[in-house]
Enzyme design. Structure first.
Site, PDB file in Angstrom:
ATOM      1  N   ALA A  86      81.707  29.279  40.075  1.00 38.64           N
ATOM      2  CA  ALA A  86      80.556  30.478  40.119  1.00 38.64           C
ATOM      3  C   ALA A  86      80.517  31.419  38.696  1.00 38.64           C
ATOM      4  CB  ALA A  86      80.571  30.987  41.329  1.00 38.64           C
ATOM      5  N   SER A  87      81.892  31.519  38.366  1.00 42.82           N
ATOM      6  CA  SER A  87      82.029  32.581  37.261  1.00 42.82           C
ATOM      7  C   SER A  87      81.735  31.750  35.968  1.00 42.82           C
ATOM      8  CB  SER A  87      83.275  33.178  37.544  1.00 42.82           C
ATOM      9  OG  SER A  87      84.469  32.055  37.369  1.00 42.82           O
ATOM     10  N   TYR A 137      68.512  15.177  32.713  1.00 35.45           N
ATOM     11  CA  TYR A 137      67.208  14.575  32.102  1.00 35.45           C
ATOM     12  C   TYR A 137      66.255  13.677  33.165  1.00 35.45           C
ATOM     13  CZ  TYR A 137      67.557  15.840  27.508  1.00 35.45           C
ATOM     14  OH  TYR A 137      67.370  16.663  26.195  1.00 35.45           O
ATOM     15  N   LEU A 138      66.851  13.498  34.294  1.00 34.19           N
ATOM     16  CA  LEU A 138      66.031  12.927  35.262  1.00 34.19           C
ATOM     17  C   LEU A 138      65.334  13.864  36.047  1.00 34.19           C
ATOM     18  CD1 LEU A 138      68.613  10.318  36.815  1.00 34.19           C
ATOM     19  CD2 LEU A 138      66.650   9.849  35.476  1.00 34.19           C
ATOM     20  N   GLY A 139      65.496  15.056  35.815  1.00 38.46           N
ATOM     21  CA  GLY A 139      64.559  16.184  36.397  1.00 38.46           C
ATOM     22  C   GLY A 139      63.563  16.597  35.380  1.00 38.46           C
ATOM     23  N   HIS A 185      72.239  10.791  29.303  1.00 35.96           N
ATOM     24  CA  HIS A 185      70.570  11.224  29.316  1.00 35.96           C
ATOM     25  C   HIS A 185      69.855  10.182  28.428  1.00 35.96           C
ATOM     26  CE1 HIS A 185      72.054  15.028  30.511  1.00 35.96           C
ATOM     27  NE2 HIS A 185      72.535  15.517  29.096  1.00 35.96           N
ATOM     28  N   LYS A 241      64.275  18.338  19.689  1.00 35.32           N
ATOM     29  CA  LYS A 241      63.148  17.399  19.900  1.00 35.32           C
ATOM     30  C   LYS A 241      63.675  16.354  20.926  1.00 35.32           C
ATOM     31  CE  LYS A 241      61.021  14.598  16.946  1.00 35.32           C
ATOM     32  NZ  LYS A 241      60.015  14.628  15.711  1.00 35.32           N
TER      33      LYS A 241
END
Ligand code: BG6
Length: 475
Positions: A13-14, A182-184, A243, A331
């Site tokens: 988390a940090s 990249y799938l999102g 990706h 890009k």
């Protein structure tokens, strides 16, 4: 439906990734009402921080008014602890158990999401710690436990398999969510829809009509202080093997049986397995000078590779994957170039007047098709290249296209693995690049220097030309 008691544990988390991606994504979901009311986000890491210190650290990374930030931060707490040993994990387990005991008392199902925002070198310790000390989720109906892991999933085929074996012993594939952001991305997901929902594309989508495919990733900044990490990975491991290969799989896969995540991933694996390992003469490497990369490093910050897919649909069609840091532009796009029109009766050169379908992932999502049309006017037979153009900004004004991370985290909360990388996909992608990576690591391939802010090494243009790519003459 009984409401879920959702607990998200952000391990690491940090760290940089958590601050940059994980927490802002969680805030987005929280603000837009996608998280259940009963949600807690518990950070875990080695750095000694109080809850307040964590919140102060996260606040500048978040969006919205002070109140909006505070509402979200109110859900975030922190437990400091080592990744090995029992103490820290026991503290975390106590927090989790207390929270879930309350939920169990109210017959609420519990969802637990472990988000490993950590380098894979500590996965073994962290997963073992979570499994051994914390994995007591209440056995009530509808409860679940899922683990999101971040790339790099290994360093080559062998180390990735070792990592998968280790994780697989602790968590079955159904619980593992390997994130490839990249799938999102909206346009990655759209690629799949576009390909399989449009009749006009399917008859041309093969070696008879397509001459070459280019998948390009460019960044106009360097490794941004990540030179140390980058030096041990390089652009092929950082961007291409994951990706860009995921995008290639969407461009090249066959239509799945259904949109069930496993049907889709079955087809992706199949096409990846048809790709032979990259051969040395199908590669161009480049390195930009970067002050944060150790001097003398030959780690490529640029690579262009040509791949061939050995199946009926694609045999002989070059797929050129090109990625570089510190270039002239930012890009990511896919360019599918068709063969020249036979018996071109209109004058001009059909070689440089090709149909081309371009899917731009970023910036400014767009799909456009380069077409030859009649130049308006009285001249008969006078043609021009124009574009059938779907510009998302114009077509969907005001529509917010969510970032990849919130989308994927929400998928994991919903239990949808479609946009996560399955083990066999990962294996197939590593198999393609491992011999090349070993050659690069051993310094057996030339690495061409290129200036910061340039187009990258010129040798890459030759590679593209060999792949049959022709720059359309705008006329
Ligand atoms: C990450 C890489 O996975 O993707 C980075 O580690 C890269 O080096 C980043 O900059 C690119 O992501 P995006 O979404 O900005 O294109």
């Amino acid at each position: 439906e009984r409401e879920l008691c959702l607990t998200i544990v952000v391990a690491g988390a940090s760290g940089d990734l958590a601050g940059k991606k994980t927490y802002p994504a969680l805030q987005f979901l929280f603000q837009h009402g996608f998280l259940p009311r009963n949600v807690a986000i518990i950070g875990y890491a080695r750095t000694q921080l109080t809850n307040q210190q964590l919140r102060d650290k996260l606040r500048p990374r978040l969006k919205g008014s002070d109140k909006e930030r505070d509402d979200f931060l109110g859900r975030c707490t922190y437990v400091a602890g080592a990744y090995d040993g029992a103490d820290g994990w026991n503290k975390l387990a106590a927090v989790l158990n207390e929270r879930e005991a309350r939920a169990r008392f109210c017959c609420q199902p519990c969802g637990r999401l472990y988000y490993l925002a950590l380098p894979p070198s500590v996965y073994p310790q962290v997963c073992a710690g979570l499994k051994t000390y914390c994995d007591d989720i209440p056995p009530s109906d509808g409860s679940w436990l899922r683990v999101i892991v971040e790339k790099p999933f290994g360093n080559d085929l062998q180390s990735s398999e070792e990592l998968s074996d280790m994780l697989g012993k602790l968590y079955p594939e159904k619980q593992l969510y390997r994130i490839d952001h990249y799938l999102g991305k909206e346009m990655a997901q759209n690629l799949f829809v576009m390909r399989f929902a449009n009749m006009f594309l399917s008859p041309v989508w093969n070696r008879n009509c397509i001459s070459n495919v280019q998948i390009t990733f460019k960044e106009d900044f360097g490794t941004q202080g990540r030179g140390g990490y980058f030096d041990s990975f390089g652009i092929i491991r950082d961007v291409i093997q994951n990706h860009l290969m995921q995008l290639l799989a969407f461009v090249a896969m066959e239509k799945p049986l259904s949109i069930h995540p496993d049907d889709i991933r079955d087809e992706k694996v199949k096409v990846l397995r048809c790709i032979k390992p990259v051969s040395d003469h199908n590669v161009v490497l480049g390195a930009v000078h970067d002050p944060t990369v150790p001097p003398g490093s030959k780690t490529p910050t640029f690579a262009a590779v040509t791949l061939f897919i050995d199946n009926d649909r694609w045999a002989g069609v070059p797929f050129v994957l090109k990625a570089g840091k510190a270039l002239d532009d930012r890009k990511a796009e896919i360019r599918v170039q068709l063969r020249p029109t036979p018996h071109f009766v209109f004058g001009g050169d059909p070689e440089t007047a090709r149909n081309e379908l371009v899917v731009r992932l970023q910036p400014d999502e767009a799909i456009y098709l380069k077409m030859i049309v009649k130049r308006p006017g009285l001249e008969t037979g006078d043609t021009a290249i124009s574009e059938l153009d779907l510009d998302y900004g114009k077509r969907y004004p005001g529509v917010v296209i969510p970032d990849a991370y919130p989308r994927l985290i929400l998928d994991a909360i919903r239990g949808d693995q479609q946009h996560f990388v399955r083990r066999d996909e990962l294996r197939a992608a590593w198999a393609i690049f491992t011999p090349l990576l070993h050659a690069v690591d051993a310094g057996r391939l030339p690495v061409h220097p290129y200036p910061y802010g340039s187009r990258g090494p010129e040798e890459a243009d030759e590679l593209l030309a060999r792949a049959g790519f022709v720059k359309n003459r705008e006329y």
